[in-house]
Design an enzyme around this catalytic site. Structure first.
Site, mmCIF file in Angstrom:
data_model
loop_
_atom_site.group_PDB
_atom_site.id
_atom_site.type_symbol
_atom_site.label_atom_id
_atom_site.label_comp_id
_atom_site.label_asym_id
_atom_site.label_seq_id
_atom_site.Cartn_x
_atom_site.Cartn_y
_atom_site.Cartn_z
ATOM 1 N N HIS A 130 -4.375 -0.292 0.516
ATOM 2 C CA HIS A 130 -2.977 0.113 0.525
ATOM 3 C C HIS A 130 -2.448 0.323 1.941
ATOM 4 O O HIS A 130 -1.312 -0.008 2.235
ATOM 5 C CB HIS A 130 -2.821 1.400 -0.283
ATOM 6 N N HIS A 165 5.054 1.635 -6.411
ATOM 7 C CA HIS A 165 4.378 2.845 -6.882
ATOM 8 C C HIS A 165 3.884 2.567 -8.298
ATOM 9 O O HIS A 165 4.136 3.329 -9.229
ATOM 10 C CB HIS A 165 5.310 4.057 -6.831
ATOM 11 N N ASN A 166 3.145 1.473 -8.427
ATOM 12 C CA ASN A 166 2.763 0.968 -9.735
ATOM 13 C C ASN A 166 1.735 1.845 -10.442
ATOM 14 O O ASN A 166 1.950 2.292 -11.567
ATOM 15 C CB ASN A 166 2.202 -0.448 -9.599
ATOM 16 N N GLY A 216 7.759 -5.250 4.264
ATOM 17 C CA GLY A 216 7.551 -5.190 2.829
ATOM 18 C C GLY A 216 6.281 -4.463 2.476
ATOM 19 O O GLY A 216 5.829 -3.574 3.195
ATOM 20 N N ASN A 217 5.683 -4.868 1.368
ATOM 21 C CA ASN A 217 4.563 -4.134 0.795
ATOM 22 C C ASN A 217 3.698 -5.096 -0.005
ATOM 23 O O ASN A 217 4.202 -6.040 -0.609
ATOM 24 C CB ASN A 217 5.118 -3.017 -0.105
ATOM 25 N N SER A 221 0.857 -4.923 -3.096
ATOM 26 C CA SER A 221 0.205 -4.104 -4.113
ATOM 27 C C SER A 221 -0.820 -4.959 -4.835
ATOM 28 O O SER A 221 -0.471 -5.860 -5.601
ATOM 29 C CB SER A 221 1.238 -3.551 -5.102
#
EC number: 6.3.5.3
Length: 764
Positions: free
Chosen positions: A63, A112-113, A555-556, A558
């Site tokens: 993460h 925030h899955n 961005g991100n 996951s």
């Protein structure tokens, strides 16, 4: 405490005082493998203390470190188009772009899955809170939020548990902050059952000179922790909960979910903005994933290179917390600032006025070491750059999923199509009432879309539009889009199609697309099939952004979105930001002008791979997704922006999921006005194909010739298909015998009932 570090002042060596030096360290439980643990020992030249192990475990987690994705994400920088509009790019808390007149906008989307599956309300709420603090840390005032939500089947018991909590969490936190929620998407698919996706976006605004950075320069400057107290909530959330797959034990992970306090965050926003106005900070970082560990290591690594922290000074909500728990806590509503000594008193005064706890917990040094003490002992002494910037980087094995060939070969061509007017009518109603295309008013009515008074357009419009400057009308447009079915069939094209839709949505309001953010949701990176999907999606997005001339600002990623060994469909969610020179000239999607000419822009092909028609009617997924045509997307956008600026159009709605059929339904219902449509070509293909680079427009009387000229100049096909008017959707086209006939008519009341009944029936 397991061990502490003792430094001999006469030497550079570090000795360990450990009560149980042979006691095994729980690095596996903290998400580290054997090689990573041995690398930490090599860096330090000794066994790490438990506090040091805590820091490395969270900072080297998937993460925080992007260790499996970093080698691919570099393409966003390598292929970035040249632009003078990008003020801050990837690597900071959020990207910043110049929108003109001295204004800058920062925006970012994150996931925030996993927390939202474990504890839906708090997981979603703190997802909103976290992305808002990312925007605050850039020096901006947050002005709006968006969300992209994905759940299992609408009638699944798990969806009925998760959906209401997630929606309530997004609305509860955002509404309490006084931020409008201007758009997003809510999608249902069996692949997300047991692993919902909750992606939150925030956008903020500032002047160019107000941009802040996450750095800790200047030896002697003070390190101040301010905001909420540190508690046990969220400990290990980034390294453990976000880097694991779900199984029957998942509900036992509730302690890893953070608990939010939006009213504290609202005070924190106003406090930070006043601190910024008085120029009291030289560096600032929010405390999100990895908490104090992340803030201290990243600030130190990006600044002079050293920091000394007294963990005893950290204000605690629970006095029993051990130092490693303090370091790993992800308690919300906290920020860390670097402040020159002569400004500390004023900093504290402002915090007191806003009732924000603030404590000096350390100072910047030039030692290039992060040193932390606890109860008189040194428990951390590490080079901060090794934790913040030099984590492991993996080039994971890649290979296409074994079933991909069979999936692509299973085309929708074998599915029985509607062959007459009654069957076409039934299909229009089925799609209009299907979970993904039905009205999301049940969701959006729980969000305040117009607070602050600057929202110009919000859901269910093509994109959200916010006014930035009252006098000039300068504003921004934002869209957030994705399609996991397309990406499952072809991840390279799927990422480009998500970008295309968001790009098209922004242009459909009259804004010029300017920049991109992304949230890349995938299964386990240890699965070669998932990593192949990820690599192809990143490549596709980077190539498309390069072609369209819009940079990725950040961005991100996951990973580990799967239940057991079954991953979700690869789901790149793409946000596009556009600029309005004057929001007063924007156009919405509603048909409101009786007698206006309705035209279809773009080329329609027979494309049903991954379509809503195949999904809704047959539960089918197979074939290839629609052909990507970036040249056509750019041409269509230029026509729409120019035509809107010239006042030629009274309504614009892009074509995407559900094709022309769903576009007509939504525009008619939005404006409360029917339409009389004559379909060119095959009625089924014209109504339900999901070919890209298309939009439906309503033309202001007298504007038809000018629109035709714009389309001809840009190479965009334009076809007049009808007029707005009446209280029904009336469709004429080629009948089974090849003759022109009225195929069907649906009263708007019947359309509305079909479109609005689905979600409330499942969610309540």
């Amino acid at each position: 405490m397991e061990s502490s570090v003792q430094v001999d002042p006469g030497t550079d060596t570090v000795a360990i005082a450990a009560a149980s030096p042979d006691r095994p360290q729980p690095y596996v439980e903290l998400g580290m493998n054997d090689e990573e643990y041995q690398r930490v020992r090599h860096i330090l030249g000794r066994r790490p203390t438990s506090a040091e192990l805590a820091i490395y475990s969270v900072m080297w987690s998937e993460h925080c470190s992007y260790k499996s994705s970093k080698v691919h994400l570099r393409q966003f920088g390598d292929k970035a188009p040249k632009t003078d509009k990008l003020l801050v790019g990837m690597g900071e808390n959020a990207g910043v772009v110049d929108i003109g007149q001295g204004w800058a906008v920062t925006f970012k989307v994150e996931s925030h899955n996993h927390p939202s599956y474990v504890e839906p309300y708090q997981g979603a709420a703190t997802g909103v809170g976290g992305i808002v603090r990312d925007i605050m840390s850039m020096g901006a005032r947050p002005i709006a939020v968006m969300d992209s939500l994905r759940f299992g089947p609408a009638d699944a018991p798990d969806t009925q548990r998760v959906l209401p909590g997630v929606v309530a969490g997004v609305g509860g936190y955002g509404n309490s902050l006084g931020l409008p929620n201007i758009g997003g998407e809510t999608v249902f698919d069996a692949c997300y059952e047991g692993n919902p996706l909750v992606n939150a976006l925030c956008v903020g605004v500032m002047k160019h000179e107000d941009i802040k950075r996450a750095v800790a320069p200047g030896p002697g400057n003070k390190v101040i922790l301010f905001g909420a107290l540190t508690g046990p909530d969220g400990i290990g959330g980034a390294s453990v909960l976000a880097s694991a797959t779900f199984d029957e034990e998942s509900h036992q992970k509730r302690p890893s979910v953070q608990v939010g306090d939006p009213f504290m965050e609202k005070l924190l926003i106003e406090c930070c903005l006043e601190l910024f106005r008085e120029d009291l900070v030289v560096g600032i970082q929010d405390l999100g994933a990895a908490g104090v560990s992340c803030a201290t290591t990243e600030l130190a690594a990006a600044g002079t290179g050293g920091m000394h922290v007294d963990l005893d000074a950290v204000p605690l909500r629970d006095a029993t917390l051990r130092p490693e728990e303090i370091l790993m806590s992800e308690s919300q509503e906290r920020m860390m600032a670097v402040v020159s000594p002569d400004k500390v008193d004023r900093f504290m005064e402002i915090c007191r006025r806003w009732e924000i706890p603030a404590t000096v917990i350390g100072q910047v040094t030039d030692t290039r070491r992060l040193v932390m003490t606890w109860r008189g002992e040194t428990i951390v002494d590490i080079p901060p750059v090794t934790a913040a910037d030099e984590g492991p980087v993996y080039e994971r094995p890649l290979e296409p999923p074994k079933d991909l060939g069979a999936l692509q070969s299973d085309t929708p061509g074998r599915l029985t199509r509607p062959s007459n007017g009654d069957e076409l009518r039934r299909t229009v109603l089925w799609l209009a009432g299907s979970p993904n295309l039905a009205s999301k008013t049940w969701v959006t009515s729980q969000y305040d879309r117009y607070v602050l008074g600057n929202t110009v357009l919000a859901m269910p419009e093509n994109a959200g539009v916010v006014r930035i400057d009252d006098e000039s009308g300068l504003g921004i447009s934002l869209s957030l889009d994705g399609n996991g079915r397309y990406a499952r069939l072809d991840p390279y094209s799927g990422a480009q199609l998500a970008l295309s839709e968001a790009y098209r949505n922004v242009a459909a309001t009259g804004a010029r697309p300017l920049a991109v953010t992304n949230c890349l949701n995938f299964g386990s990176p240890e699965d070669p099939g998932v990593m192949w999907q990820f690599a192809r999606a990143v490549e596709g997005l980077a190539d498309a952004c390069q072609y369209l001339g819009i940079p990725v600002t950040g961005g991100n990623v996951s990973f580990y979105n799967q239940t057991g060994t079954t991953p979700i469909n690869p789901t790149p969610v793409i946000g596009v930001l556009g600029v309005h020179d004057d929001v007063r000239r924007r156009v919405n999607m509603a048909l409101t002008s009786d007698g206006a000419t309705i035209a279809l822009l773009g080329e329609t092909r027979e494309e049903f791979g991954g379509s809503e028609w195949a999904h809704v009617v047959y539960g089918h997924l197979g074939g290839l997704p629609p052909l990507v045509d970036l040249k056509a997307e750019a041409a269509l956008a230029s026509v729409m922006v120019t035509a809107i600026r010239e006042g030629l159009l009274t309504a614009v709605h892009d074509l995407s999921d559900g094709g022309l059929s769903q576009t007509l339904v939504e525009s008619c219902l939005r404006g409360g006005l029917g339409a009389r449509i004559t379909l060119p070509g095959d009625p089924f293909v014209t109504l339900f194909s999901e070919s890209v680079a298309r939009a439906m427009v309503a033309v202001r009387p007298g504007g038809e010739a000018r629109l035709a000229a714009l389309c001809e100049s840009a190479g965009v096909p334009v076809t007049q298909i009808g007029v707005a008017g009446g209280d029904s959707l009336n469709v004429t086209g080629r009948g089974p015998e090849g003759d022109q006939q009225e195929l069907f008519s649906i009263p708007l009341a019947e359309l509305r009932e079909a479109n609005e009944r689905m979600l409330p029936s499942y969610a309540n």
